[in-house]
Design a protein around this motif. Structure first.
Motif, short mmCIF file in Angstrom:
data_model
loop_
_atom_site.label_atom_id
_atom_site.label_comp_id
_atom_site.label_asym_id
_atom_site.label_seq_id
_atom_site.Cartn_x
_atom_site.Cartn_y
_atom_site.Cartn_z
N MET A 342 0.85 -1.19 0.00
CA MET A 342 0.00 0.00 0.00
C MET A 342 0.88 1.24 0.00
SD MET A 342 -1.03 2.59 2.29
CE MET A 342 -1.00 1.97 3.96
N LYS A 343 0.51 2.22 -0.80
CA LYS A 343 1.22 3.49 -0.79
C LYS A 343 0.48 4.45 0.14
CE LYS A 343 3.16 3.07 -5.43
NZ LYS A 343 3.26 3.69 -6.78
N PRO A 344 1.17 5.02 1.12
CA PRO A 344 0.50 5.94 2.06
C PRO A 344 -0.20 7.08 1.32
CG PRO A 344 2.71 5.39 2.82
CD PRO A 344 2.59 4.84 1.44
N ARG A 345 -1.34 7.48 1.87
CA ARG A 345 -2.13 8.55 1.27
C ARG A 345 -1.59 9.91 1.71
NH1 ARG A 345 -7.42 6.08 3.92
NH2 ARG A 345 -5.79 5.80 5.48
N VAL A 346 -0.35 10.16 1.43
CA VAL A 346 0.31 11.38 1.88
C VAL A 346 1.04 12.01 0.71
CG1 VAL A 346 0.56 10.56 4.24
CG2 VAL A 346 2.39 10.13 2.60
N ALA A 347 1.35 13.30 0.86
CA ALA A 347 2.03 14.02 -0.21
C ALA A 347 2.90 15.11 0.40
CB ALA A 347 1.01 14.63 -1.17
N PRO A 348 3.98 15.52 -0.30
CA PRO A 348 4.82 16.61 0.21
C PRO A 348 4.02 17.89 0.37
CG PRO A 348 5.85 15.49 -1.65
CD PRO A 348 4.45 14.99 -1.58
N ALA A 349 4.52 18.77 1.21
CA ALA A 349 3.82 20.03 1.48
C ALA A 349 3.81 20.92 0.24
CB ALA A 349 4.47 20.76 2.64
N ASN A 350 2.68 21.54 0.01
CA ASN A 350 2.55 22.55 -1.03
C ASN A 350 2.17 23.85 -0.31
OD1 ASN A 350 2.22 23.99 -3.35
ND2 ASN A 350 0.25 23.07 -3.90
N GLY A 351 3.19 24.52 0.20
CA GLY A 351 2.92 25.70 1.01
C GLY A 351 2.98 25.33 2.48
N LYS A 352 1.92 25.67 3.24
CA LYS A 352 1.90 25.42 4.68
C LYS A 352 1.77 23.93 4.99
CE LYS A 352 0.32 29.87 6.42
NZ LYS A 352 -0.64 30.56 7.33
N ILE A 519 -0.81 23.59 12.40
CA ILE A 519 -1.73 23.05 11.39
C ILE A 519 -3.12 23.64 11.63
CG2 ILE A 519 -2.92 20.92 10.67
CD1 ILE A 519 -0.35 19.44 10.98
N SER A 520 -3.85 23.85 10.57
CA SER A 520 -5.20 24.40 10.68
C SER A 520 -6.11 23.44 11.45
CB SER A 520 -5.78 24.64 9.28
OG SER A 520 -7.18 24.85 9.34
N PRO A 521 -7.03 23.97 12.27
CA PRO A 521 -7.97 23.11 13.00
C PRO A 521 -8.86 22.26 12.09
CG PRO A 521 -7.98 25.33 13.91
CD PRO A 521 -7.18 25.39 12.64
N ASP A 522 -9.04 22.71 10.86
CA ASP A 522 -9.90 21.97 9.92
C ASP A 522 -9.14 20.89 9.16
OD1 ASP A 522 -12.17 23.57 10.50
OD2 ASP A 522 -11.37 25.15 9.21
N ASP A 523 -7.83 20.82 9.34
CA ASP A 523 -7.02 19.86 8.61
C ASP A 523 -6.99 18.53 9.37
OD1 ASP A 523 -4.69 19.88 6.31
OD2 ASP A 523 -4.25 18.51 7.95
N LEU A 524 -7.23 17.44 8.65
CA LEU A 524 -7.24 16.11 9.26
C LEU A 524 -6.36 15.16 8.46
CD1 LEU A 524 -11.08 15.70 9.92
CD2 LEU A 524 -9.33 16.13 11.65
N SER A 525 -5.91 14.11 9.12
CA SER A 525 -5.16 13.07 8.43
C SER A 525 -6.08 12.38 7.42
CB SER A 525 -4.64 12.05 9.43
OG SER A 525 -5.71 11.33 10.00
N PRO A 526 -5.51 11.70 6.41
CA PRO A 526 -6.35 11.00 5.43
C PRO A 526 -7.33 10.02 6.07
CG PRO A 526 -4.10 11.14 4.64
CD PRO A 526 -4.09 11.65 6.05
N ALA A 527 -6.88 9.28 7.07
CA ALA A 527 -7.77 8.32 7.72
C ALA A 527 -8.89 9.02 8.48
CB ALA A 527 -6.97 7.42 8.66
N SER A 528 -8.57 10.12 9.16
CA SER A 528 -9.60 10.84 9.91
C SER A 528 -10.61 11.49 8.99
CB SER A 528 -8.95 11.89 10.82
OG SER A 528 -8.30 11.27 11.91
N GLN A 529 -10.19 11.86 7.80
CA GLN A 529 -11.15 12.37 6.83
C GLN A 529 -12.20 11.31 6.52
OE1 GLN A 529 -9.18 14.12 3.39
NE2 GLN A 529 -7.59 14.99 4.71
N ARG A 530 -11.76 10.06 6.45
CA ARG A 530 -12.70 8.97 6.22
C ARG A 530 -13.59 8.76 7.44
NH1 ARG A 530 -14.69 7.40 2.04
NH2 ARG A 530 -15.07 5.33 2.93
N VAL A 531 -13.01 8.89 8.64
CA VAL A 531 -13.80 8.77 9.87
C VAL A 531 -14.89 9.84 9.90
CG1 VAL A 531 -13.76 8.93 12.38
CG2 VAL A 531 -11.94 7.72 11.19
N ALA A 532 -14.50 11.07 9.55
CA ALA A 532 -15.46 12.17 9.54
C ALA A 532 -16.59 11.88 8.55
CB ALA A 532 -14.75 13.47 9.17
N TYR A 533 -16.23 11.33 7.41
CA TYR A 533 -17.25 10.99 6.41
C TYR A 533 -18.21 9.92 6.94
CZ TYR A 533 -19.25 8.58 2.38
OH TYR A 533 -20.13 7.97 1.52
N LEU A 534 -17.64 8.91 7.61
CA LEU A 534 -18.48 7.83 8.15
C LEU A 534 -19.41 8.35 9.25
CD1 LEU A 534 -15.88 4.92 8.29
CD2 LEU A 534 -17.80 5.13 6.73
#
Length: 541
Positions: A342-352, A519-534
């Protein structure tokens, strides 16, 4: 005749325990005298919950941990951490000083007493496998051996309360009686292995899912051997992350239902034979019960239960099952060349900085000399996309999920394995609970790297549909400056370049470091974004 407390410490040292975590108090002063005279080094923490978390992490790495506290105000203060150790099967020994046998008879209203003199022991009966007050020289040795045997055999906490006038009491040595553990029925084992082999040989797409008990029962080498014989994809639960080497070509990632990576989810849920070994099927391990596993295609093996399809094998031990299966000559072999990690769902920073870019940079920094500890919250779910480099190099509270685990556990982990550097990934809310424990790291000349996700909120509560609630916002400080006040070094991180430079400087440092990642309060890890959706999907019905 042996003396009670020195005898306990000698037995624990013989089991590999070299450190004891706790805080002394008047009812435990004599007990601490005996500890100081032993071969075990006392580690005085700033708060009893931290002592429990540190001893828990130590136990997960060494196989046994020790916490030594005083009566009620110390012992009851540590209950939460011990409850987490119980829930997640960590063999922790709790020793508590207490009022003497004589003074219990003569003075009813002693300080620290709650309801009765037995209140603390009865509380610990709920969060330990064995709890006993050592007030009888005739039976004390048998009680001590029974407690240690239970902790080592069943991988759960045990509690021994020592009245202060019993610390140096001479006790009668008892004949050692092993605990009443589950015995493997040879016929049941033969049937279970036969049914397992039948399923494996018939399957076109078998998969191994390994959990935390693989580590607790020291079965990592056998699991790797079994995986290589089968040639099948291997994944782990969140609680069991890193029990299978994550650099192994057959390892594909963490399975976490719909919260996890779709690639891993599809391989697991489309398997026609899922071999689950030592895995707890909790809501966190199953992506908040979003998993879709077919019981008719499942072989479920833990220390407490073995179920193959719809058949139960209650009298077969986990260790015996794995040993027998691993040594079987009838195992099928699949070509592992088609397995893609599996390739982690992450990417280098683009700005902040973002959680995604933080995880990306962390993955570049981790090496084989690293042990990663995460706290509860968004950082826990983020572990789906962290790549460790060695087996058993990741610790987290992925079932009990108590905040505050990260910093003290990093201290416990680094003492348990001084050859690896501890990195703690914690939210700012969790850091505010136990971050002062870095004073202990400074005193002990330890150099953990603590990454504080500074977003001024309880991010895990925000993602549960409470973005606008006042109670999810928390106070914030400059954690980099706070590090300097405590005697370490701190870095404010707002860009990937700053993070890379901080990692380099922290690696070279002989003191602890805090990386204050903004980090912005609205920013979440990729997995937590899925948790929020669920969660949102659940709320909508």
């Amino acid at each position: 005749m042996p003396q009670l407390a020195p005898h306990i410490f000698e037995l624990l040292h013989n089991q590999g325990v070299q450190h004891a975590f706790g805080i002394p108090g008047d009812f435990a002063l004599t007990l601490y005298d005996a500890l100081a005279e032993s071969k075990i080094k006392p580690i005085v923490m700033t708060h009893e919950p931290c002592a429990g978390f540190a001893a828990d992490a130590y136990a997960r790495i060494r196989g046994l941990g020790l916490a030594v506290v005083t009566y009620s105000v110390g012992g009851l203060n540590m209950v939460n951490a011990v409850a987490g150790a119980y829930a997640e099967k960590s063999p922790l020994v709790v020793l508590s000083g207490s009022p003497g046998v004589r003074e219990r008879r003569e003075r009813d209203l002693l300080h620290h007493k709650v309801k009765t003199f037995d209140t603390q022991r009865r509380v610990y009966e709920e969060v330990s496998l064995y709890a006993k007050t050592l007030d009888n020289p005739t039976t004390a040795d048998a009680d001590i051996h029974r407690a240690l045997d239970y902790a080592i055999t069943f991988k759960r906490p045990v509690y021994l309360e020592i009245p202060r006038d019993m610390v140096y009491a001479e006790i009668e040595e008892a004949e050692h009686q092993p605990p009443p553990i589950k015995r493997t029925d040879s016929d049941a084992l033969t049937e279970a292995i036969a049914e397992t082999l039948e399923m494996l040989n018939r399957a076109a797409s078998p998969v191994m899912l390994v959990g935390v008990e693989v580590h607790r029962f020291w079965l990592q080498e056998k699991i790797v051997m079994l995986a290589e014989k089968l040639g099948v994809p291997v994944c782990a639960t969140m609680l069991g992350k890193s029990v299978f080497p994550e650099g192994h070509p057959q390892y594909i990632g963490v399975y976490n239902g719909e919260v996890g990576h779709p690639y891993v989810r599809n391989i697991v849920e489309e398997s026609d034979c899922l071999l689950m070994l030592g895995a707890f099927m909790t809501d966190f391990n199953l992506g908040l019960f979003s998993a879709h596993l077919n019981p008719a295609s499942t072989i479920y093996v833990t220390s407490e239960r073995i179920a193959i399809k719809h058949h139960e094998y209650p009298n077969v031990r986990l260790e015996d099952f794995i040993t027998a299966l691993c040594s079987s000559k009838e195992l099928p072999h699949h070509n592992p060349s088609g397995i893609t990690p599996m390739k982690p769902r992450v990417a280098p920073a683009n700005g902040k900085m973002s959680m995604s870019s933080l995880l990306y940079e962390l993955n570049q920094f981790i090496d084989s000399n690293t042990v990663v500890v995460t706290d509860a919250g968004d950082v826990l779910f983020a572990a789906d996309d962290i790549q460790t480099q060695e087996g058993t190099s990741f610790l987290c509270p992925a079932f009990y999920a108590s905040m505050g685990f990260g910093v003290p556990s990093a201290i416990g982990a680094q003492l348990a394995d001084p050859f690896r550097r501890a990195i703690a990934l914690v939210g700012d809310g969790a850091f505010q609970m136990t971050g002062m424990e870095l004073l202990t790291a400074k005193r002990l000349e330890l150099n953990p790297i603590v990454i504080v996700v500074n977003n001024s909120s309880f991010a895990s509560l925000r993602m549960m549909g409470h973005q606008n609630a006042d109670f999810v916002n928390i106070s914030s400080i400059n954690y980099a400056e706070f590090a300097k006040i405590l005697g370490g070094q701190g870095f404010v991180i707002e860009t990937a370049q700053q993070l890379r430079q901080a990692f380099h400087l922290a690696r070279e440092s002989d003191t602890f470091s805090i990386l204050d990642v903004r980090i912005s309060p609205d920013d979440l890890s990729p997995a937590s974004q899925r948790v929020a959706y669920l969660f949102a999907k659940t709320l909508k019905g």
